[in-house]
Scaffold this motif. Sequence first.
Motif, PDB file in Angstrom:
ATOM      1  N   GLU A  69       1.005  -0.801   0.327  1.00  0.00           N
ATOM      2  CA  GLU A  69      -0.042   0.239  -0.290  1.00  0.00           C
ATOM      3  C   GLU A  69       0.762   1.237   0.247  1.00  0.00           C
ATOM      4  O   GLU A  69       0.572   2.392  -0.285  1.00  0.00           O
ATOM      5  N   THR A  70       1.874   1.724   0.095  1.00  0.00           N
ATOM      6  CA  THR A  70       3.275   1.956   0.058  1.00  0.00           C
ATOM      7  C   THR A  70       3.348   2.643  -0.789  1.00  0.00           C
ATOM      8  O   THR A  70       4.073   2.198  -1.320  1.00  0.00           O
ATOM      9  N   PRO A  71       3.346   3.851  -1.193  1.00  0.00           N
ATOM     10  CA  PRO A  71       3.441   3.930  -2.870  1.00  0.00           C
ATOM     11  C   PRO A  71       5.292   4.387  -2.811  1.00  0.00           C
ATOM     12  O   PRO A  71       5.861   4.751  -2.012  1.00  0.00           O
ATOM     13  N   THR A  72       5.458   3.639  -3.503  1.00  0.00           N
ATOM     14  CA  THR A  72       7.258   3.894  -4.059  1.00  0.00           C
ATOM     15  C   THR A  72       7.173   5.254  -5.374  1.00  0.00           C
ATOM     16  O   THR A  72       6.281   5.963  -5.704  1.00  0.00           O
ATOM     17  N   ALA A  73       8.107   5.707  -5.910  1.00  0.00           N
ATOM     18  CA  ALA A  73       8.235   6.820  -6.195  1.00  0.00           C
ATOM     19  C   ALA A  73       8.048   6.881  -8.133  1.00  0.00           C
ATOM     20  O   ALA A  73       7.273   7.667  -8.350  1.00  0.00           O
ATOM     21  N   HIS A  74       8.409   5.869  -8.295  1.00  0.00           N
ATOM     22  CA  HIS A  74       7.505   4.983  -9.609  1.00  0.00           C
ATOM     23  C   HIS A  74       5.797   5.503  -9.616  1.00  0.00           C
ATOM     24  O   HIS A  74       5.804   5.654 -10.361  1.00  0.00           O
ATOM     25  N   GLN A  75       5.770   4.750  -8.825  1.00  0.00           N
ATOM     26  CA  GLN A  75       3.708   4.546  -8.883  1.00  0.00           C
ATOM     27  C   GLN A  75       3.419   5.843  -8.002  1.00  0.00           C
ATOM     28  O   GLN A  75       2.539   6.375  -9.170  1.00  0.00           O
ATOM     29  N   ALA A  76       3.813   7.319  -7.771  1.00  0.00           N
ATOM     30  CA  ALA A  76       3.645   7.870  -7.393  1.00  0.00           C
ATOM     31  C   ALA A  76       3.499   9.271  -8.686  1.00  0.00           C
ATOM     32  O   ALA A  76       2.795   9.740  -8.628  1.00  0.00           O
ATOM     33  N   ARG A  77       4.552   8.577  -9.428  1.00  0.00           N
ATOM     34  CA  ARG A  77       4.338   9.993 -11.021  1.00  0.00           C
ATOM     35  C   ARG A  77       3.342   9.151 -12.145  1.00  0.00           C
ATOM     36  O   ARG A  77       3.549   8.300 -13.312  1.00  0.00           O
ATOM     37  N   GLU A  78       2.293   8.004 -11.991  1.00  0.00           N
ATOM     38  CA  GLU A  78       1.346   7.616 -12.490  1.00  0.00           C
ATOM     39  C   GLU A  78       0.719   8.406 -13.684  1.00  0.00           C
ATOM     40  O   GLU A  78       1.174   9.536 -13.381  1.00  0.00           O
ATOM     41  N   ARG A  79       0.737   8.351 -14.503  1.00  0.00           N
ATOM     42  CA  ARG A  79       0.691   9.874 -15.729  1.00  0.00           C
ATOM     43  C   ARG A  79      -1.393   9.647 -15.891  1.00  0.00           C
ATOM     44  O   ARG A  79      -1.817   8.258 -15.541  1.00  0.00           O
ATOM     45  N   PRO A  80      -2.150  10.522 -16.462  1.00  0.00           N
ATOM     46  CA  PRO A  80      -3.716  10.339 -15.587  1.00  0.00           C
ATOM     47  C   PRO A  80      -3.382   9.604 -17.681  1.00  0.00           C
ATOM     48  O   PRO A  80      -2.877   9.018 -18.227  1.00  0.00           O
ATOM     49  N   SER A  81      -5.022   8.880 -17.266  1.00  0.00           N
ATOM     50  CA  SER A  81      -5.611   8.053 -18.239  1.00  0.00           C
ATOM     51  C   SER A  81      -5.000   9.229 -19.781  1.00  0.00           C
ATOM     52  O   SER A  81      -5.127  10.085 -19.840  1.00  0.00           O
ATOM     53  N   ARG A  82      -5.057   8.224 -21.049  1.00  0.00           N
ATOM     54  CA  ARG A  82      -4.871   8.862 -22.341  1.00  0.00           C
ATOM     55  C   ARG A  82      -6.594   9.637 -22.508  1.00  0.00           C
ATOM     56  O   ARG A  82      -6.487  10.656 -23.145  1.00  0.00           O
ATOM     57  N   LEU A  83      -7.146   9.519 -21.613  1.00  0.00           N
ATOM     58  CA  LEU A  83      -8.832   9.879 -21.973  1.00  0.00           C
ATOM     59  C   LEU A  83      -8.462  11.440 -22.043  1.00  0.00           C
ATOM     60  O   LEU A  83      -9.300  12.375 -22.433  1.00  0.00           O
ATOM     61  N   ILE A  84      -7.744  11.017 -20.207  1.00  0.00           N
ATOM     62  CA  ILE A  84      -8.437  12.886 -19.731  1.00  0.00           C
ATOM     63  C   ILE A  84      -7.340  13.663 -20.490  1.00  0.00           C
ATOM     64  O   ILE A  84      -7.677  15.336 -20.975  1.00  0.00           O
ATOM     65  N   ASP A  85      -5.830  12.730 -20.823  1.00  0.00           N
ATOM     66  CA  ASP A  85      -5.123  13.891 -22.073  1.00  0.00           C
ATOM     67  C   ASP A  85      -5.737  14.340 -22.673  1.00  0.00           C
ATOM     68  O   ASP A  85      -5.485  15.002 -23.453  1.00  0.00           O
ATOM     69  N   ALA A  95       3.630  18.624 -20.143  1.00  0.00           N
ATOM     70  CA  ALA A  95       5.037  17.208 -20.768  1.00  0.00           C
ATOM     71  C   ALA A  95       5.385  17.044 -18.761  1.00  0.00           C
ATOM     72  O   ALA A  95       5.489  15.438 -18.571  1.00  0.00           O
ATOM     73  N   ARG A  96       5.724  17.192 -18.484  1.00  0.00           N
ATOM     74  CA  ARG A  96       6.475  16.339 -17.104  1.00  0.00           C
ATOM     75  C   ARG A  96       4.973  16.163 -16.306  1.00  0.00           C
ATOM     76  O   ARG A  96       5.269  15.137 -15.116  1.00  0.00           O
ATOM     77  N   LEU A  97       3.537  16.271 -16.539  1.00  0.00           N
ATOM     78  CA  LEU A  97       2.377  15.645 -16.348  1.00  0.00           C
ATOM     79  C   LEU A  97       2.425  14.427 -16.531  1.00  0.00           C
ATOM     80  O   LEU A  97       1.621  13.280 -16.918  1.00  0.00           O
ATOM     81  N   ARG A  98       2.915  14.427 -17.907  1.00  0.00           N
ATOM     82  CA  ARG A  98       2.916  12.843 -18.750  1.00  0.00           C
ATOM     83  C   ARG A  98       2.183  12.831 -19.273  1.00  0.00           C
ATOM     84  O   ARG A  98       1.215  12.031 -19.619  1.00  0.00           O
ATOM     85  N   MET A  99       1.372  14.286 -20.219  1.00  0.00           N
ATOM     86  CA  MET A  99       0.067  14.413 -20.939  1.00  0.00           C
ATOM     87  C   MET A  99       0.779  15.103 -21.828  1.00  0.00           C
ATOM     88  O   MET A  99       1.097  15.598 -22.648  1.00  0.00           O
ATOM     89  N   PRO A 100       1.397  13.486 -23.169  1.00  0.00           N
ATOM     90  CA  PRO A 100       1.706  13.779 -24.335  1.00  0.00           C
ATOM     91  C   PRO A 100       0.974  15.002 -25.166  1.00  0.00           C
ATOM     92  O   PRO A 100       1.559  15.806 -25.678  1.00  0.00           O
ATOM     93  N   VAL A 101       0.063  14.279 -25.359  1.00  0.00           N
ATOM     94  CA  VAL A 101      -1.101  15.071 -26.904  1.00  0.00           C
ATOM     95  C   VAL A 101      -1.523  16.484 -26.292  1.00  0.00           C
ATOM     96  O   VAL A 101      -1.415  16.946 -27.088  1.00  0.00           O
ATOM     97  N   THR A 102      -1.704  17.234 -24.777  1.00  0.00           N
ATOM     98  CA  THR A 102      -1.596  18.072 -24.362  1.00  0.00           C
ATOM     99  C   THR A 102      -0.632  19.283 -24.115  1.00  0.00           C
ATOM    100  O   THR A 102      -0.597  19.988 -24.870  1.00  0.00           O
ATOM    101  N   ALA A 103       0.970  18.527 -24.119  1.00  0.00           N
ATOM    102  CA  ALA A 103       1.914  18.977 -24.412  1.00  0.00           C
ATOM    103  C   ALA A 103       1.955  19.174 -25.552  1.00  0.00           C
ATOM    104  O   ALA A 103       2.856  20.594 -26.037  1.00  0.00           O
TER     105      ALA A 103
END
Length: 124
Positions: A10-26, A93-101
Amino acid sequence: MVSPPAPDAETPTAHQARERPSRLIDIAVALLLLVADAVILVVGAMLSMAVGLGTAPSPHSSPTTHDRDVSPLMWLVIWGFPAVAVISSVVHARLRMPVTAVVQGLFTLACAFLAMVWTRMLMS
């Protein structure tokens, strides 16, 4: 000796904390920003045409030199839009939203072009 506690699932690691938004939201955010950016660009282009036509000398008048002093606030407005567009592109881009970037990157290029047109118009 006591061994260190095992990592919980249940404890998020650094990799899991930077999960990107869904493609639909992007895509939804990109479309929303695309409409807003298009309105901004159309209004900016119309203003540049109106100001350019309004300040153009009459063909029947003699050429005169006019000394215009442009306020720093005007320069801030003209070059503020490309600066804000660059910041928006980097943030998305930092939020990992490539279409919006990409949409914001294209808006940055268009704003920079309009800012150069406005600068040339104010300097002439």
